[in-house]
Write a protein that holds these residues in place. Structure first.
Motif, PDB file in Angstrom:
ATOM      1  N   GLU A 157       0.818  -1.204   0.000  1.00  0.00           N
ATOM      2  CA  GLU A 157       0.000   0.000   0.000  1.00  0.00           C
ATOM      3  C   GLU A 157       0.860   1.267   0.000  1.00  0.00           C
ATOM      4  O   GLU A 157       0.545   2.247  -0.689  1.00  0.00           O
ATOM      5  N   LEU A 158       1.952   1.256   0.761  1.00  0.00           N
ATOM      6  CA  LEU A 158       2.862   2.404   0.779  1.00  0.00           C
ATOM      7  C   LEU A 158       3.436   2.654  -0.615  1.00  0.00           C
ATOM      8  O   LEU A 158       3.484   3.805  -1.094  1.00  0.00           O
ATOM      9  N   LEU A 159       3.873   1.603  -1.274  1.00  0.00           N
ATOM     10  CA  LEU A 159       4.443   1.745  -2.619  1.00  0.00           C
ATOM     11  C   LEU A 159       3.395   2.181  -3.630  1.00  0.00           C
ATOM     12  O   LEU A 159       3.694   2.917  -4.574  1.00  0.00           O
ATOM     13  N   ALA A 160       2.148   1.751  -3.427  1.00  0.00           N
ATOM     14  CA  ALA A 160       1.072   2.176  -4.335  1.00  0.00           C
ATOM     15  C   ALA A 160       0.812   3.675  -4.203  1.00  0.00           C
ATOM     16  O   ALA A 160       0.569   4.369  -5.202  1.00  0.00           O
ATOM     17  N   ILE A 161       0.867   4.186  -2.982  1.00  0.00           N
ATOM     18  CA  ILE A 161       0.671   5.627  -2.770  1.00  0.00           C
ATOM     19  C   ILE A 161       1.795   6.417  -3.436  1.00  0.00           C
ATOM     20  O   ILE A 161       1.566   7.427  -4.118  1.00  0.00           O
ATOM     21  N   LEU A 162       3.040   5.956  -3.249  1.00  0.00           N
ATOM     22  CA  LEU A 162       4.174   6.651  -3.871  1.00  0.00           C
ATOM     23  C   LEU A 162       4.107   6.560  -5.392  1.00  0.00           C
ATOM     24  O   LEU A 162       4.459   7.512  -6.095  1.00  0.00           O
TER      25      LEU A 162
ATOM     26  N   GLY B 222       1.556  15.122   2.853  1.00  0.00           N
ATOM     27  CA  GLY B 222       1.091  15.661   4.119  1.00  0.00           C
ATOM     28  C   GLY B 222      -0.403  15.576   4.328  1.00  0.00           C
ATOM     29  O   GLY B 222      -0.899  15.902   5.420  1.00  0.00           O
ATOM     30  N   ASP B 223      -1.136  15.128   3.320  1.00  0.00           N
ATOM     31  CA  ASP B 223      -2.586  14.977   3.432  1.00  0.00           C
ATOM     32  C   ASP B 223      -2.899  13.814   4.370  1.00  0.00           C
ATOM     33  O   ASP B 223      -2.457  12.686   4.134  1.00  0.00           O
ATOM     34  N   PRO B 224      -3.674  14.037   5.434  1.00  0.00           N
ATOM     35  CA  PRO B 224      -3.990  12.938   6.369  1.00  0.00           C
ATOM     36  C   PRO B 224      -4.718  11.776   5.711  1.00  0.00           C
ATOM     37  O   PRO B 224      -4.664  10.651   6.216  1.00  0.00           O
ATOM     38  N   LYS B 225      -5.390  12.034   4.580  1.00  0.00           N
ATOM     39  CA  LYS B 225      -6.112  10.949   3.916  1.00  0.00           C
ATOM     40  C   LYS B 225      -5.169   9.839   3.438  1.00  0.00           C
ATOM     41  O   LYS B 225      -5.578   8.685   3.337  1.00  0.00           O
ATOM     42  N   ASN B 226      -3.917  10.179   3.142  1.00  0.00           N
ATOM     43  CA  ASN B 226      -2.972   9.185   2.663  1.00  0.00           C
ATOM     44  C   ASN B 226      -2.301   8.403   3.785  1.00  0.00           C
ATOM     45  O   ASN B 226      -1.531   7.467   3.522  1.00  0.00           O
ATOM     46  N   GLU B 227      -2.552   8.807   5.042  1.00  0.00           N
ATOM     47  CA  GLU B 227      -2.131   8.062   6.232  1.00  0.00           C
ATOM     48  C   GLU B 227      -0.616   7.862   6.288  1.00  0.00           C
ATOM     49  O   GLU B 227      -0.122   6.817   6.733  1.00  0.00           O
ATOM     50  N   LEU B 228       0.131   8.872   5.814  1.00  0.00           N
ATOM     51  CA  LEU B 228       1.583   8.784   5.897  1.00  0.00           C
ATOM     52  C   LEU B 228       2.161   9.685   6.976  1.00  0.00           C
ATOM     53  O   LEU B 228       3.333   9.547   7.337  1.00  0.00           O
ATOM     54  N   MET B 229       1.355  10.600   7.494  1.00  0.00           N
ATOM     55  CA  MET B 229       1.839  11.465   8.566  1.00  0.00           C
ATOM     56  C   MET B 229       1.943  10.719   9.883  1.00  0.00           C
ATOM     57  O   MET B 229       2.697  11.110  10.782  1.00  0.00           O
TER      58      MET B 229
ATOM     59  N   ILE C 234       7.735   5.508  11.167  1.00  0.00           N
ATOM     60  CA  ILE C 234       6.501   5.892  11.877  1.00  0.00           C
ATOM     61  C   ILE C 234       5.791   7.057  11.185  1.00  0.00           C
ATOM     62  O   ILE C 234       4.621   7.301  11.451  1.00  0.00           O
ATOM     63  N   SER C 235       6.479   7.782  10.286  1.00  0.00           N
ATOM     64  CA  SER C 235       5.839   8.891   9.577  1.00  0.00           C
ATOM     65  C   SER C 235       6.755   9.373   8.469  1.00  0.00           C
ATOM     66  O   SER C 235       7.947   9.063   8.448  1.00  0.00           O
ATOM     67  N   VAL C 236       6.170  10.173   7.562  1.00  0.00           N
ATOM     68  CA  VAL C 236       6.932  10.823   6.505  1.00  0.00           C
ATOM     69  C   VAL C 236       7.170  12.270   6.906  1.00  0.00           C
ATOM     70  O   VAL C 236       6.405  12.854   7.682  1.00  0.00           O
ATOM     71  N   ILE C 237       8.250  12.856   6.380  1.00  0.00           N
ATOM     72  CA  ILE C 237       8.580  14.253   6.668  1.00  0.00           C
ATOM     73  C   ILE C 237       8.368  15.043   5.380  1.00  0.00           C
ATOM     74  O   ILE C 237       9.251  15.078   4.510  1.00  0.00           O
ATOM     75  N   PRO C 238       7.212  15.674   5.187  1.00  0.00           N
ATOM     76  CA  PRO C 238       6.917  16.337   3.903  1.00  0.00           C
ATOM     77  C   PRO C 238       7.871  17.469   3.576  1.00  0.00           C
ATOM     78  O   PRO C 238       8.148  17.727   2.389  1.00  0.00           O
TER      79      PRO C 238
ATOM     80  N   LYS D  24      12.498  12.172  -3.828  1.00  0.00           N
ATOM     81  CA  LYS D  24      13.218  11.865  -2.592  1.00  0.00           C
ATOM     82  C   LYS D  24      12.273  12.101  -1.416  1.00  0.00           C
ATOM     83  O   LYS D  24      11.765  13.203  -1.220  1.00  0.00           O
ATOM     84  N   CYS D  25      12.035  11.022  -0.666  1.00  0.00           N
ATOM     85  CA  CYS D  25      11.165  11.080   0.515  1.00  0.00           C
ATOM     86  C   CYS D  25      11.990  10.724   1.745  1.00  0.00           C
ATOM     87  O   CYS D  25      12.818   9.806   1.696  1.00  0.00           O
ATOM     88  N   THR D  26      11.735  11.405   2.833  1.00  0.00           N
ATOM     89  CA  THR D  26      12.434  11.134   4.084  1.00  0.00           C
ATOM     90  C   THR D  26      11.414  10.665   5.114  1.00  0.00           C
ATOM     91  O   THR D  26      10.380  11.317   5.323  1.00  0.00           O
ATOM     92  N   PHE D  27      11.730   9.529   5.771  1.00  0.00           N
ATOM     93  CA  PHE D  27      10.837   8.957   6.778  1.00  0.00           C
ATOM     94  C   PHE D  27      11.504   9.040   8.150  1.00  0.00           C
ATOM     95  O   PHE D  27      12.731   8.950   8.271  1.00  0.00           O
TER      96      PHE D  27
END
Length: 922
Positions: free
Chosen positions: A580-585, A611-618, A635-639, A653-656
């Motif tokens: 699911e994480l890879l599908a969102i990315l 950063g949208d809470p709907k994507n449940e990555l925060m 535990i979270s992404v850093i937008p 480039k995404c930082t978690f």
């Protein structure tokens, strides 16, 4: 019309798309000819009955005489062989002018003719007394050969004037003696060239006139046409005179032409000329030759050979058929050469004589009663040692296989000998198979590299593969993780039923073994799952449907076994959440790639999306194991730390944030196949482990790469800068200035901390050796990276195994900037660099069997640079090891490579050209 390149709109067509048959319109003959002498008619009365020799009133004779009954045959030739039967004009009663105006359709299409095709056009005259060279009651009035493709490989179109070579057959061979266009040299050549240029200009105007681009004016058109015919005849006569001058100057004598001439005329050739007017089909676009792509040769019904059956195979030979080497030969003639045809089973069958010799030799050593105590003498022992030293890809000769079989019991004490013994067994012989299985149980424990080699496509015997799997069971999970990528590929060579009704995989010990170990260890299970998913997602033509079904079945069995474990349900949920994480990315990466916004707007768009809470990555609860590295839980992404790169695919480039409070940056890329980069990083990680076992820590930093599908994947981001950016920022000795900026130490001679400089020297040596062995190409300052702590490493492995997009590329990348950072070629650090290179090269040569066996398991992995030449992939790596050399000789050879790389001029030019290209692109 098929798509060729990206030219839009199309301005040409390809010949292989033209299904229309080759056609030609025979218009008529222009020209005059002298009548036959009376003296000849008195001596040979039958000559007067040849059609074109009949008399009519007047001193000059015209071939357009009403009593001249000529007909024309046309035939397609290519490669000095006829491709079609001759097609003949229909009979027409003689008229005042010799005109046919008839279209002939040949039994071959434009898409089927090669580039050297030509039309052999022969004009036949009636003859009541034919010679042996004539055809029935017809004798050649003349012939001409017209090429179907011009010098620019375009199909010849429209009206053509063909010079008629009198009294000769049309010769359609590659070096034809009856060309339709005759050139000349000498005093008259300039004059002829002027006429030819004028005729070509007028021909182009006529074509425009026919296409309606020039208005029609009847009275003016008639005047121009008559003038054009006169100019054409005059140019043809000049051409004939020039040919006769060359003929007389060379003193050549065409006996065949003179015989035909004497038979039909009885006098010498005259300067009068005849031309044949023809017309070829016109097309809306220029038609360019494009060869037809034939289907691959038929696959033999025989099963692939096992390693024991592979002998020194005979390479297919090309034999020319009749008519290529010698014109006039026919396969129907008695005693003519045989036509050799391609047989796909030639390499799959044993030589009967060699097979019988092997049976006779082994019949005395089959039951093993006397062989158990058989010992080799000193000479045979040396021969066996040579055989044992062969690399795993070496094919044993029949004599070597017989020697290994004879002393098989003696070799059971040598762990290197098992792979050679398996290759020497004829597994189709039941008696040999039975005894070979018994000998396997007596063999000493083999190394892992030999066990991996016996899981390849050459070893198809279930007993041998089971023996190899049993050896792998003794490897721990960390060691197994190093070979997991290749073991997943080895599943292609297992015998498994893909029937959906069969719910077990008992036929494959390797599949059972991998499923059990992966289900018991989540680290193994994580990578095993994603390796399987990539293979299931591969719908390319290179991936067989059966292989895809095998991987799907193994993936299903893995999930079934995983839920049986104590924490199996949680592990299964983790794998689903990773997907699911890879599908969102993937969703946001696809939107960004298709967007035409600026990089700044794309970056803001990604930040808002993540950063949208709907994507449940925060807030990721519970923490999720990263697919790249399951030991890291996020535990979270850093937008705010999102970056979109400028390349065509716009990687993100995404930082978690991790459970330990640290940060884990990754680069996610959509639209690129990362399996080749993944393979290179895996081999670098393995080589680092091998060097560590030799107590040689070269400070390698193989960052992690994971392909999640055939078009997507992620890689670990390591904080660093490319040498290109460092050179642009620091002018004098840029790499050293960069390290001095981050790690200053005034007490050291170079002003850099000693541990930082040691890390730099060691990592440079390690990557120089590894990239040389793997043949990594396209090395420039943009993909050479340097971390602040001194770790030097390579990125972007789009070219391996010696491939390189640039000419004169060096076999190893060692730039001036890298050496200057060590203090120059005279420094102590550079001397240490060379010593580390020699130690690494010799250490990796000791493990060459393991590396070669791993590459042999990847030949069908659909890796781009391996797929180009899968049969040569392993040999390319083996050549870089130079196993035929001793250790000292290999060190001297590698030292020469280092020196040649530093003194070469081409790499400097390549780096400068790449810098200019990047500047222009920016």
């Amino acid at each position: 019309m098929a798509e060729y390149g990206r030219i839009d709109p199309f301005s040409f067509a390809a010949s292989r798309d033209i299904e229309s048959p080759v056609s030609i319109r025979i218009i008529g003959i222009d020209g005059d000819e002298r009548p036959t002498k009376y003296s000849t008619l008195l001596e040979r009365p039958q000559v007067r009955h040849i059609g074109s020799n009949t008399r009519y009133n007047g001193r000059e004779y015209s071939i357009n005489s009403s009593s001249s009954e000529l007909y024309v045959t046309v035939q397609v030739w290519a490669g000095s062989k006829a491709l079609t039967v001759p097609i003949q004009t229909s009979y027409k009663p003689p008229r005042l002018e010799r005109r046919w105006n008839e279209w002939l359709r040949l039994p071959i299409s434009y898409k089927s003719i090669p580039a050297n095709s030509r039309l052999a056009i022969t004009i036949w005259d009636l003859s009541p007394d034919p010679s042996k060279a004539d055809l029935c009651h017809a004798t050649p009035f003349g012939g001409t050969t017209l090429a179907l493709f011009g010098d620019d490989n375009q199909v010849v179109r429209g009206r053509q004037k063909c010079y008629i070579h009198k009294y000769k057959y049309a010769d359609g061979t590659d070096d034809t003696t009856t060309p339709a266009v005759v050139g000349g040299n000498g005093k008259g050549a300039p004059q002829l060239a002027n006429y030819t240029e004028e005729l070509e200009r007028m021909e182009s105007l006529f074509k425009k006139h026919e296409m309606g681009e020039i208005p029609r004016v009847d009275w003016l058109d008639q005047m121009v046409f008559r003038g054009f015919e006169k100019k054409g005849l005059h140019a043809a006569k000049l051409s004939t005179k020039l040919r006769q001058q060359d003929h007389n100057a060379n003193g050549s004598d065409d006996k065949e032409a003179n015989d035909i001439l004497n038979h039909s005329r009885g006098d010498t050739p005259d300067p009068y000329v005849c031309v044949l007017n023809v017309e070829l089909p016109r097309f809306d676009f220029p038609v360019v030759f494009a060869d037809h792509e034939y289907e691959p040769p038929p696959i033999s019904a025989l099963q692939p050979l096992s390693a024991s059956q592979i002998v020194a195979q005979r390479q297919p030979e090309v034999h020319f058929g009749p008519g290529i080497k010698a014109i006039g030969e026919s396969s129907a003639d008695f005693g003519s050469r045989l036509v050799m045809t391609y047989d796909p089973e030639v390499g799959q069958r044993d030589n009967p004589a060699e097979a019988k010799h092997r049976r006779l030799f082994r019949s005395s050593h089959r039951h093993g009663i006397l062989d158990r105590d058989l010992k080799p003498n000193a000479k045979v022992r040396d021969e066996l040692n040579v055989i044992m030293s062969y690399p795993p890809t070496h094919i044993l000769s029949p004599e070597e296989a017989d020697l290994v079989w004879k002393f098989r019991y003696h070799l059971t004490k040598d762990k290197r000998g098992l792979a050679k013994f398996v290759k020497s067994v004829n597994w189709n012989d039941q008696s040999e198979l039975k005894q070979a299985v018994q000998v396997l149980s007596r063999w000493t424990e083999i190394d892992v590299d030999d066990a991996l080699g016996m899981l390849g496509p050459s070893f198809d015997n279930p007993t041998v593969r089971s023996y190899a799997v049993n050896r792998l069971r003794k490897a721990d999970d960390n060691e197994l993780l190093l070979y997991l990528l290749q073991l997943v590929q080895a599943l292609k060579y297992e015998y498994m039923s893909v029937d959906s009704d069969v719910e077990n995989i008992q036929d494959s010990p390797l599949a059972q073994f991998l499923i059990q170990r992966a289900a018991a260890n989540f680290m193994l299970g994580n990578y095993f799952h994603w390796y399987l998913m990539v293979e299931c997602d591969d719908y390319s033509p290179e991936q067989d449907v059966r292989n895809r079904e095998i991987y799907r079945k193994v993936a299903y069995e893995f999930m079934t076994e995983l839920v049986k474990q104590p924490d199996g349900n949680e592990s299964r949920k983790t794998l689903l959440r990773q997907a699911e994480l890879l599908a969102i990315l993937s969703r946001i990466a696809n939107d960004i790639k298709l967007s035409s916004d600026s990089i700044a707007k794309k970056t803001e768009r990604v930040k808002a999306f993540l950063g949208d809470p709907k994507n449940e990555l925060m807030s990721i609860d519970p923490p999720l194991a990263m697919p790249l590295d399951p030991s890291i839980k996020i535990i979270s992404v850093i937008p705010d730390q999102v970056t979109v790169f400028k390349s065509s695919l716009n990687p993100i480039k995404c930082t978690f944030k991790t459970t330990t409070g640290s940060q884990y940056p990754i680069i996610f890329k959509l639209g690129d196949d990362l399996r080749q980069d993944q393979l290179v990083i895996q081999i670098i990680t393995l080589m680092d482990e091998l060097l560590q076992k030799e107590n040689l820590d070269l400070k390698l930093s193989p960052y992690k790469i994971l392909a999640t599908s055939t078009t997507a994947g992620a890689s670990q981001f390591v904080q660093s800068q490319s040498l290109s950016s460092i050179v642009n920022k620091f002018k004098n000795n840029p790499a050293l200035a960069y390290l001095k900026h981050h790690n200053p130490d005034d007490r050291q001679p170079l002003g850099v901390r000693q541990d930082t400089l040691d890390t730099y020297v060691k990592s440079c040596a390690g990557y120089c050796v590894i990239t040389y062995i793997l043949g990594v190409g396209d090395r420039h300052l943009d993909n050479l990276l340097l971390a602040p702590d001194g770790h030097f490493f390579h990125a972007d492995f789009g070219y391996i195994l010696g491939r390189d997009p640039k000419p004169f590329a060096p076999v190893m990348k060692l730039s001036k900037e890298m050496v200057d950072c060590m203090g120059g070629v005279q420094s102590e650090h550079y001397r240490q660099f060379k010593q580390y290179c020699f130690l690494a090269y010799t250490a990796l040569r000791k493990s060459s069997n393991l590396i070669l066996n791993l590459f042999s398991l990847m030949v069908h992995a659909n890796i781009p640079d391996i797929r180009l030449e899968p049969d040569k992939a392993v040999s390319k790596v083996r050549e870089r090891f130079h196993l035929e050399m001793g250790e000292e000789e290999a060190i001297r050879y590698f030292e020469r490579i280092i020196e040649d790389t530093l003194t070469a001029f081409a790499p400097v030019v390549i780096d400068k050209l790449h810098e200019w290209a990047q500047a222009l692109r920016a």
